[in-house]
Motif scaffolding. Structure first.
Motif, PDB file in Angstrom:
ATOM      1  N   GLU A 140      -2.321   6.603  -3.556  1.00 38.33           N
ATOM      2  CA  GLU A 140      -3.171   7.111  -2.485  1.00 38.33           C
ATOM      3  C   GLU A 140      -2.836   8.582  -2.213  1.00 38.33           C
ATOM      4  O   GLU A 140      -1.663   8.968  -2.216  1.00 38.33           O
ATOM      5  CB  GLU A 140      -2.976   6.296  -1.199  1.00 38.33           C
ATOM      6  CG  GLU A 140      -3.496   4.864  -1.314  1.00 38.33           C
ATOM      7  CD  GLU A 140      -3.291   4.048  -0.057  1.00 38.33           C
ATOM      8  OE1 GLU A 140      -4.283   3.630   0.557  1.00 38.33           O
ATOM      9  OE2 GLU A 140      -2.110   3.841   0.314  1.00 38.33           O
ATOM     10  N   LEU A 180      -9.269   2.484   2.603  1.00 40.72           N
ATOM     11  CA  LEU A 180     -10.006   1.222   2.527  1.00 40.72           C
ATOM     12  C   LEU A 180     -11.469   1.406   2.915  1.00 40.72           C
ATOM     13  O   LEU A 180     -12.315   0.580   2.550  1.00 40.72           O
ATOM     14  CB  LEU A 180      -9.349   0.175   3.437  1.00 40.72           C
ATOM     15  CG  LEU A 180      -7.962  -0.323   3.005  1.00 40.72           C
ATOM     16  CD1 LEU A 180      -7.388  -1.254   4.066  1.00 40.72           C
ATOM     17  CD2 LEU A 180      -8.037  -1.042   1.661  1.00 40.72           C
ATOM     18  N   GLY A 183      -7.875   6.323  -2.407  1.00 43.14           N
ATOM     19  CA  GLY A 183      -6.960   5.488  -3.171  1.00 43.14           C
ATOM     20  C   GLY A 183      -7.487   5.228  -4.564  1.00 43.14           C
ATOM     21  O   GLY A 183      -8.694   5.346  -4.819  1.00 43.14           O
ATOM     22  N   ASN A 216      -4.271  -5.037  -0.575  1.00 46.09           N
ATOM     23  CA  ASN A 216      -4.288  -3.646  -1.014  1.00 46.09           C
ATOM     24  C   ASN A 216      -4.809  -3.516  -2.444  1.00 46.09           C
ATOM     25  O   ASN A 216      -4.234  -4.095  -3.365  1.00 46.09           O
ATOM     26  CB  ASN A 216      -2.872  -3.059  -0.953  1.00 46.09           C
ATOM     27  CG  ASN A 216      -2.791  -1.714  -1.640  1.00 46.09           C
ATOM     28  OD1 ASN A 216      -3.623  -0.838  -1.410  1.00 46.09           O
ATOM     29  ND2 ASN A 216      -1.798  -1.553  -2.504  1.00 46.09           N
ATOM     30  N   LEU A 261      -2.976  -6.029  -7.689  1.00 44.07           N
ATOM     31  CA  LEU A 261      -3.890  -5.453  -6.706  1.00 44.07           C
ATOM     32  C   LEU A 261      -4.954  -6.448  -6.253  1.00 44.07           C
ATOM     33  O   LEU A 261      -5.672  -6.184  -5.288  1.00 44.07           O
ATOM     34  CB  LEU A 261      -4.556  -4.202  -7.286  1.00 44.07           C
ATOM     35  CG  LEU A 261      -3.573  -3.114  -7.764  1.00 44.07           C
ATOM     36  CD1 LEU A 261      -4.334  -1.919  -8.310  1.00 44.07           C
ATOM     37  CD2 LEU A 261      -2.633  -2.688  -6.642  1.00 44.07           C
ATOM     38  N   PRO A 282       0.832  -1.207   0.000  1.00 40.96           N
ATOM     39  CA  PRO A 282       0.000   0.000   0.000  1.00 40.96           C
ATOM     40  C   PRO A 282       0.865   1.255   0.000  1.00 40.96           C
ATOM     41  O   PRO A 282       1.785   1.375   0.824  1.00 40.96           O
ATOM     42  CB  PRO A 282      -0.800  -0.123   1.304  1.00 40.96           C
ATOM     43  CG  PRO A 282      -0.831  -1.589   1.596  1.00 40.96           C
ATOM     44  CD  PRO A 282       0.504  -2.098   1.130  1.00 40.96           C
ATOM     45  N   TYR A 307      -1.037  -7.959   1.195  1.00 43.10           N
ATOM     46  CA  TYR A 307      -1.494  -6.850   2.029  1.00 43.10           C
ATOM     47  C   TYR A 307      -2.992  -6.593   1.895  1.00 43.10           C
ATOM     48  O   TYR A 307      -3.550  -5.787   2.641  1.00 43.10           O
ATOM     49  CB  TYR A 307      -0.738  -5.567   1.662  1.00 43.10           C
ATOM     50  CG  TYR A 307       0.763  -5.684   1.730  1.00 43.10           C
ATOM     51  CD1 TYR A 307       1.440  -5.581   2.938  1.00 43.10           C
ATOM     52  CD2 TYR A 307       1.514  -5.902   0.575  1.00 43.10           C
ATOM     53  CE1 TYR A 307       2.822  -5.682   3.002  1.00 43.10           C
ATOM     54  CE2 TYR A 307       2.896  -6.013   0.625  1.00 43.10           C
ATOM     55  CZ  TYR A 307       3.541  -5.906   1.836  1.00 43.10           C
ATOM     56  OH  TYR A 307       4.913  -6.021   1.894  1.00 43.10           O
ATOM     57  N   ASN A 316      -2.090  -9.497  -3.838  1.00 48.60           N
ATOM     58  CA  ASN A 316      -0.985  -9.198  -2.922  1.00 48.60           C
ATOM     59  C   ASN A 316      -1.327  -9.579  -1.481  1.00 48.60           C
ATOM     60  O   ASN A 316      -2.500  -9.627  -1.099  1.00 48.60           O
ATOM     61  CB  ASN A 316      -0.594  -7.714  -3.015  1.00 48.60           C
ATOM     62  CG  ASN A 316      -1.692  -6.786  -2.547  1.00 48.60           C
ATOM     63  OD1 ASN A 316      -1.876  -6.587  -1.351  1.00 48.60           O
ATOM     64  ND2 ASN A 316      -2.438  -6.199  -3.488  1.00 48.60           N
ATOM     65  N   HIS A 323      -4.148   4.893   5.082  1.00 40.30           N
ATOM     66  CA  HIS A 323      -4.518   3.720   4.288  1.00 40.30           C
ATOM     67  C   HIS A 323      -5.812   3.098   4.810  1.00 40.30           C
ATOM     68  O   HIS A 323      -6.670   2.675   4.017  1.00 40.30           O
ATOM     69  CB  HIS A 323      -3.391   2.694   4.302  1.00 40.30           C
ATOM     70  CG  HIS A 323      -3.696   1.451   3.527  1.00 40.30           C
ATOM     71  ND1 HIS A 323      -4.003   1.465   2.176  1.00 40.30           N
ATOM     72  CD2 HIS A 323      -3.769   0.137   3.916  1.00 40.30           C
ATOM     73  CE1 HIS A 323      -4.234   0.228   1.764  1.00 40.30           C
ATOM     74  NE2 HIS A 323      -4.103  -0.586   2.795  1.00 40.30           N
TER      75      HIS A 323
END
Length: 405
Positions: free
Chosen positions: A251, A389, A231, A246, A239, A204, A244, A242, A385
């Motif tokens: 962003e 989200l 974001g 994320n 995307l 991210p 994470y 991954n 972040h």
């Protein structure tokens, strides 16, 4: 097993990880002695000048890969090499550890090093979660070891200028600041030479915020207090796969500072724009604009003395300003002679980071970017972040305070 845990186990060497017991350690070496440094991480870790500083010496290096061990050993003229971080921590000839490993390892390796009685300088970011930052701070308090985050933006020449002008009051009130870290090329580092994902795969953007926040916070002299973040992603395979979770390439965060002012931070991995790490600061007496990728130079703008009224193309009165290229001399005279003529990375910041860490430990003081400052540069991105989200939901940012006086 998470990507972070797998990376940790591989670098530390072996699946069984036994924590090092925390213990209050003796104070740092007295001024005038040499600081003995062990460097972990053979890529970015080889770009500093520990071996050239008159008060430090590299006494051990560590990396999983033999070729990177060799590179570190040659760079720092050090014959002692390790492929296991635990072995480095046990070396009695190491006073401090430079952690320049993948980002998911930073907080864990820093805390383990401090528990083993080693001071720490770490690459950015300080951590990837609030829990990691809390543990980092708790370890500094428990062990008494020095911790410094090697935030390059803090020692970029224009930021040194802006920090000092801000402290002197030359800006008047800085009511708004902006910073950008645009790095399209990092996408290519998301996989290795074998096509396998690296730690950067889908990272991210706001979990790597310090090159931006590390400009704004020390210049404005305020903490980030609230944030809303948006974001953008295009559903690319990276995307969607991954570790994470994320979904964003880029962003942009809008912050309210502890002083009630505003700041914008953009971190972008995929943008049709030139790579840049830059900031700008708007004051009611003076403003500063760092160079842009299209070539405009570092620029200082001041309100001019009152004169006759000037009308713009629409026949409106236009304020008179003086716009001049910044011509501040380099600050290399503040460095030891052996470091003054070295061109180092990230805007010649590496020599300053080298000198600050060595000096702080030997002088028994907190580094400029100590654990409290490190958290202030890292945490805003973590919260931003989380806001992205949640589709830009406004969120508060905890203030962890500052070093005790």
């Amino acid at each position: 097993m998470s990507h972070r845990e797998l990376t940790r186990r591989l670098f530390l060497g072996g699946a069984a990880i036994v924590p090092v017991a925390a213990a209050k350690q003796p104070g740092p070496r007295a001024a005038g002695k040499q600081l003995r440094i062990g460097v972990a991480g053979g890529r970015f870790g080889a770009t500093f000048q520990w071996h050239l500083h008159p008060n430090s010496k590299v006494t051990a290096v560590c990396d999983l890969l033999p070729d990177r061990q060799k590179h570190l050993a040659q760079t720092y003229r050090c014959p002692t090499t390790y492929g296991n971080f635990r072995q480095l921590l046990k070396d009695p000839n190491v006073d401090a550890v430079a952690v320049f490993t993948p980002a998911p390892l930073h907080a864990y390796m820093a805390t383990e090093a401090m528990k083993a009685g080693k001071h720490v300088v770490s690459a950015v970011p300080a951590g990837l979660s609030i829990e990691e930052l809390e543990q980092l701070l708790a370890t500094v308090r428990t062990t008494g070891m020095k911790y410094m985050m090697a935030e390059t933006s803090y020692y970029r020449q224009p930021i040194i200028t802006c920090r000092e002008w801000s402290a002197e009051g030359k800006f008047g009130t800085i009511f708004h600041a902006e910073s950008e870290y645009i790095h399209e090329g990092l996408v290519s580092l998301m996989v290795d030479d074998r096509g396998l994902p690296t730690w950067r795969y889908g990272l991210p953007p706001m979990l790597y915020p310090t090159h931006c926040v590390g400009m704004i916070v020390p210049v404005m002299r305020e903490r980030m207090a609230e944030v809303t973040c948006i974001g953008w992603g295009d559903g690319h395979e990276v995307l969607r796969s991954n570790p994470y979770g994320n979904p964003f390439w880029n962003e942009t965060a809008f912050f309210k500072t502890s002083g009630g002012h505003s700041a914008r931070v953009s971190v972008c991995w995929h943008a049709a724009a030139g790579s840049t790490e830059r900031g700008q600061f708007l004051g009611d007496r003076l403003s500063y604009f760092m160079e842009r990728p299209e070539g405009s130079p570092d620029t200082v703008t001041r309100i001019a003395q009152q004169g006759k009224t000037v009308l713009d193309a629409n026949n409106y009165p236009e304020g008179q300003v003086e716009i001049k290229r910044d011509s501040q001399p380099p600050y290399t005279g503040r460095l030891p002679e052996s470091l003054r003529r070295i061109e180092s990375g990230h805007g010649n910041s590496h020599t300053f980071l080298t000198h600050e860490f060595v000096s702080a430990v030997l002088e028994d003081r907190n580094p400029a970017v100590d654990v409290w400052e490190s958290i202030a540069y890292t945490l805003p991105g973590i919260v931003a972040h989380a806001s992205a989200l949640r589709h830009g939901e406004p969120m508060k940012i905890r203030d962890f305070g500052r070093a005790p006086a």
